[in-house]
Design an enzyme around this catalytic site. Sequence first.
Site, mmCIF file in Angstrom:
data_model
loop_
_atom_site.group_PDB
_atom_site.id
_atom_site.type_symbol
_atom_site.label_atom_id
_atom_site.label_comp_id
_atom_site.label_asym_id
_atom_site.label_seq_id
_atom_site.Cartn_x
_atom_site.Cartn_y
_atom_site.Cartn_z
ATOM 1 C CG ASP A 59 -2.140 -0.754 1.123
ATOM 2 O OD1 ASP A 59 -2.304 -1.460 0.111
ATOM 3 O OD2 ASP A 59 -2.977 -0.679 2.042
ATOM 4 C CG HIS A 202 1.740 -0.060 4.618
ATOM 5 N ND1 HIS A 202 1.365 -1.072 5.484
ATOM 6 C CD2 HIS A 202 0.647 0.714 4.425
ATOM 7 C CE1 HIS A 202 0.089 -0.910 5.805
ATOM 8 N NE2 HIS A 202 -0.371 0.168 5.172
#
Length: 259
Positions: A59, A202
């Site tokens: 992400d 992430h």
Amino acid sequence: MKKIFPMIIAAVLSLSGCGTANISTAETSSSETSSAEVTEETTMREIDPDKPVVALTFDDGPNTVTTVQVLNKLEEYGVTASFFLVGTNITDETKDIVKRAYDMGCEIDSHSKTHSYMNQMTADEIKEEISYVDDRLMEIIGKPAPFFRPPYIAVNDTMYQNIDKPFICGFGCDDWDPKVTIDERTERTLEQVQDGAIILLHDSYNNFQTVAALDKIIPALQEQGYQFVTVTELFNVKGVEISGDDTNLYSLVQSSPEQ
């Protein structure tokens, strides 16, 4: 228009992801998965349905530092992943990185335009969050994002009614928090992995500890026999239809055993 099922409409869940909340597990008959060939829309790789599969996802990119380092790791280990992009991060400086990921066989998905609480937006604002990312991807790779991960995993009826993509969550390890060590990121991820799991990580700017954790996570899963797939490939190999009318929030995608 999607039919909304209240049991799967979440408010705001932990930033670490919703894997541990077990929000949604998709199951289909194994008779639908006799062929594990992935559609030409993704890659030409073949996946063995008798071996476990896992989808690495990242992400908050793209950026010119961490995203590049993640792609280097994926190339080093010969695996693929899916990237859920924030639209405002797709710039002239990062568009070539997006193209590189796509050319490597990675999937490019949507994490909204601005990474805001979309459950507080109007229908038109929600549509703009989605169309902005899709328009940029059409310019760079020639196709829109097949999946959507809601920022903060915050969802409501209005979002499901106005976003024609399946919603993805994943099993997280709080790797957005710099206080979480490399070993903790590794251990939390490996503790949650199972066949059909979506791992939530992430590639946000300077998230170097997650990059380092990949040197432990990927080899450990390879040693356990896992095949690394994109989210689309995961749905395909498990025989789960990819539909804009889907109102699940996926962390785990599984085939049910033959009756």
